[in-house]
Design a protein around this motif. Structure first.
Motif, PDB file in Angstrom:
ATOM      1  N   SER A  91      30.257 -12.944  34.750  1.00 33.86           N
ATOM      2  CA  SER A  91      31.546 -13.402  34.251  1.00 33.86           C
ATOM      3  C   SER A  91      31.562 -13.373  32.730  1.00 33.86           C
ATOM      4  CB  SER A  91      31.836 -14.823  34.745  1.00 33.86           C
ATOM      5  OG  SER A  91      30.894 -15.732  34.198  1.00 33.86           O
ATOM      6  N   ILE A  92      32.749 -13.417  32.165  1.00 32.31           N
ATOM      7  CA  ILE A  92      32.873 -13.483  30.706  1.00 32.31           C
ATOM      8  C   ILE A  92      32.215 -14.746  30.152  1.00 32.31           C
ATOM      9  CG2 ILE A  92      34.499 -13.634  28.789  1.00 32.31           C
ATOM     10  CD1 ILE A  92      34.262 -10.860  29.965  1.00 32.31           C
ATOM     11  N   PRO A  93      32.388 -15.923  30.786  1.00 35.11           N
ATOM     12  CA  PRO A  93      31.644 -17.102  30.293  1.00 35.11           C
ATOM     13  C   PRO A  93      30.135 -16.900  30.312  1.00 35.11           C
ATOM     14  CG  PRO A  93      33.407 -17.798  31.740  1.00 35.11           C
ATOM     15  CD  PRO A  93      33.360 -16.305  31.818  1.00 35.11           C
ATOM     16  N   GLY A  94      29.619 -16.256  31.375  1.00 34.60           N
ATOM     17  CA  GLY A  94      28.184 -15.971  31.421  1.00 34.60           C
ATOM     18  C   GLY A  94      27.763 -15.049  30.297  1.00 34.60           C
ATOM     19  N   LEU A  95      28.616 -14.058  30.005  1.00 31.31           N
ATOM     20  CA  LEU A  95      28.332 -13.140  28.905  1.00 31.31           C
ATOM     21  C   LEU A  95      28.311 -13.882  27.574  1.00 31.31           C
ATOM     22  CD1 LEU A  95      27.943 -10.037  28.420  1.00 31.31           C
ATOM     23  CD2 LEU A  95      30.372  -9.961  27.878  1.00 31.31           C
ATOM     24  N   ARG A  96      29.225 -14.811  27.403  1.00 35.23           N
ATOM     25  CA  ARG A  96      29.275 -15.586  26.157  1.00 35.23           C
ATOM     26  C   ARG A  96      28.025 -16.446  25.995  1.00 35.23           C
ATOM     27  NH1 ARG A  96      34.272 -15.422  23.784  1.00 35.23           N
ATOM     28  NH2 ARG A  96      36.055 -14.873  25.093  1.00 35.23           N
ATOM     29  N   ILE A  97      27.590 -17.102  27.068  1.00 33.05           N
ATOM     30  CA  ILE A  97      26.422 -17.976  26.986  1.00 33.05           C
ATOM     31  C   ILE A  97      25.169 -17.156  26.704  1.00 33.05           C
ATOM     32  CG2 ILE A  97      24.954 -19.539  28.313  1.00 33.05           C
ATOM     33  CD1 ILE A  97      27.480 -20.529  29.728  1.00 33.05           C
ATOM     34  N   ALA A  98      25.027 -15.988  27.383  1.00 32.61           N
ATOM     35  CA  ALA A  98      23.860 -15.143  27.142  1.00 32.61           C
ATOM     36  C   ALA A  98      23.857 -14.616  25.709  1.00 32.61           C
ATOM     37  CB  ALA A  98      23.855 -13.970  28.128  1.00 32.61           C
ATOM     38  N   GLY A  99      25.016 -14.158  25.228  1.00 27.82           N
ATOM     39  CA  GLY A  99      25.111 -13.690  23.849  1.00 27.82           C
ATOM     40  C   GLY A  99      24.820 -14.792  22.853  1.00 27.82           C
ATOM     41  N   GLY A 100      25.271 -16.001  23.167  1.00 26.69           N
ATOM     42  CA  GLY A 100      24.995 -17.131  22.286  1.00 26.69           C
ATOM     43  C   GLY A 100      23.518 -17.434  22.186  1.00 26.69           C
ATOM     44  N   GLY A 101      22.804 -17.351  23.319  1.00 31.30           N
ATOM     45  CA  GLY A 101      21.365 -17.574  23.297  1.00 31.30           C
ATOM     46  C   GLY A 101      20.633 -16.552  22.447  1.00 31.30           C
ATOM     47  N   ILE A 102      21.046 -15.273  22.573  1.00 27.54           N
ATOM     48  CA  ILE A 102      20.427 -14.220  21.767  1.00 27.54           C
ATOM     49  C   ILE A 102      20.651 -14.475  20.279  1.00 27.54           C
ATOM     50  CG2 ILE A 102      20.505 -11.757  21.203  1.00 27.54           C
ATOM     51  CD1 ILE A 102      21.195 -11.244  24.139  1.00 27.54           C
ATOM     52  N   PHE A 155      16.714  -3.003  14.897  1.00 33.22           N
ATOM     53  CA  PHE A 155      17.770  -4.005  14.949  1.00 33.22           C
ATOM     54  C   PHE A 155      19.155  -3.380  15.093  1.00 33.22           C
ATOM     55  CE2 PHE A 155      16.718  -3.181  10.467  1.00 33.22           C
ATOM     56  CZ  PHE A 155      17.944  -2.740   9.979  1.00 33.22           C
ATOM     57  N   ALA A 156      19.233  -2.066  15.310  1.00 36.03           N
ATOM     58  CA  ALA A 156      20.536  -1.416  15.394  1.00 36.03           C
ATOM     59  C   ALA A 156      21.306  -1.867  16.634  1.00 36.03           C
ATOM     60  CB  ALA A 156      20.371   0.105  15.395  1.00 36.03           C
ATOM     61  N   PHE A 157      20.601  -1.932  17.777  1.00 37.68           N
ATOM     62  CA  PHE A 157      21.300  -2.338  19.003  1.00 37.68           C
ATOM     63  C   PHE A 157      21.473  -3.855  19.069  1.00 37.68           C
ATOM     64  CE2 PHE A 157      21.649  -3.328  23.519  1.00 37.68           C
ATOM     65  CZ  PHE A 157      22.681  -2.469  23.886  1.00 37.68           C
ATOM     66  N   ILE A 158      20.340  -4.567  18.927  1.00 36.86           N
ATOM     67  CA  ILE A 158      20.363  -6.031  18.903  1.00 36.86           C
ATOM     68  C   ILE A 158      19.755  -6.498  17.598  1.00 36.86           C
ATOM     69  CG2 ILE A 158      19.476  -8.149  19.974  1.00 36.86           C
ATOM     70  CD1 ILE A 158      19.432  -6.744  22.625  1.00 36.86           C
ATOM     71  N   PRO A 159      20.442  -7.237  16.744  1.00 38.53           N
ATOM     72  CA  PRO A 159      21.714  -7.895  17.021  1.00 38.53           C
ATOM     73  C   PRO A 159      22.942  -7.210  16.427  1.00 38.53           C
ATOM     74  CG  PRO A 159      20.732  -8.901  15.111  1.00 38.53           C
ATOM     75  CD  PRO A 159      19.805  -7.773  15.526  1.00 38.53           C
ATOM     76  N   LEU A 160      22.769  -6.060  15.714  1.00 38.56           N
ATOM     77  CA  LEU A 160      23.919  -5.510  14.990  1.00 38.56           C
ATOM     78  C   LEU A 160      25.028  -5.036  15.932  1.00 38.56           C
ATOM     79  CD1 LEU A 160      22.448  -3.544  11.945  1.00 38.56           C
ATOM     80  CD2 LEU A 160      23.612  -5.738  11.986  1.00 38.56           C
ATOM     81  N   ALA A 161      24.681  -4.100  16.844  1.00 32.82           N
ATOM     82  CA  ALA A 161      25.712  -3.575  17.737  1.00 32.82           C
ATOM     83  C   ALA A 161      26.168  -4.638  18.731  1.00 32.82           C
ATOM     84  CB  ALA A 161      25.192  -2.338  18.465  1.00 32.82           C
TER      85      ALA A 161
END
Length: 224
Positions: free
Chosen positions: A72-83, A112-118
């Motif tokens: 879900s989008i909320p799951g995507l937000r939480i995972a991105g926030g952790g990263i 770092f091009a893919f994570i976290p820049l892209a």
């Protein structure tokens, strides 16, 4: 051609505030400190390419992939926030640099091009959510001819990636103006901001989950 131009402008104006090139440039400055000009150019090209790839794949198959894996989008937000929190913490409290580094260490440090820049700094959860929403609703759009709806999305993503690439290439001008001490300060500031962004991403995801639970329970209540 006028319809295509209008579609391109609308798409770019909608994406640019979400990808926020100035923030990505500041993060690029912090992460690329000490790299050669050739390596910086390579990272800038890779970042632009990854952003284009992420946005294109999201538009065409993002909804399908997230449905298959029940993401879900909320799951995507939480995972991105952790990263973001992890990367921001490393920038805020950097480890002492070793006196000598191997080629493998350099490669790990500069990947770092893919994570976290892209992702998630540029093509983050907000951008992905907007693109998936647009791909689902654009099928019912009658404001543009069908050929425009077919050709405009990849051109929009390509132009957006080129704008980002140009901004990253210009980062050397900022680096010359700030010097090494300025870059260190930017690195710690961006680390703190990344932690804040990560926490906010997680909060937004949690709020969306709670809101969905509340809405679901309200729908189950007997209607008067």
């Amino acid at each position: 051609m006028g319809s295509l131009f209008d579609a391109l402008m609308l798409g770019i104006l909608a994406l640019l505030p979400l990808i926020n090139p100035p923030t990505t440039v500041a993060l690029f400055l912090a992460l690329s400190s000490g790299l050669s000009r050739e390596e910086k150019d390579r990272q800038a090209r890779l970042t632009a390419f990854y952003v284009f790839l992420i946005m294109t794949l999201t538009y065409y198959i993002g909804e399908f992939v997230m449905g298959v894996f029940s993401i879900s989008i909320p799951g995507l937000r939480i995972a991105g926030g952790g990263i973001l929190c992890i990367i921001g913490g490393r920038m805020l409290f950097p480890q002492p640099r070793p006196t000598s580094r191997s080629a493998e260490d350099d490669e790990q440090r500069t990947s770092f091009a893919f994570i976290p820049l892209a992702m998630p700094s540029t093509a983050g959860p907000g951008t992905i959510a907007m693109i998936i929403s647009a791909s689902a609703s654009i099928k019912h759009n009658t404001n543009f001819p069908p050929w425009v709806l077919l050709t405009a999305p990849p051109l929009i993503f390509l132009l957006t990636a080129l704008i980002l690439w140009g901004c990253l290439r210009a980062s050397d001008l900022i680096m010359k103006a700030t010097g090494q001490s300025g870059i260190d300060a930017i690195s710690r500031l961006m680390g703190f901001l990344l932690v804040c962004m990560g926490v906010q991403f997680a909060i937004n995801g949690g709020v969306e989950i709670v809101q969905r639970i509340i809405d679901s329970n309200l729908h189950r209540l007997p209607q008067p």
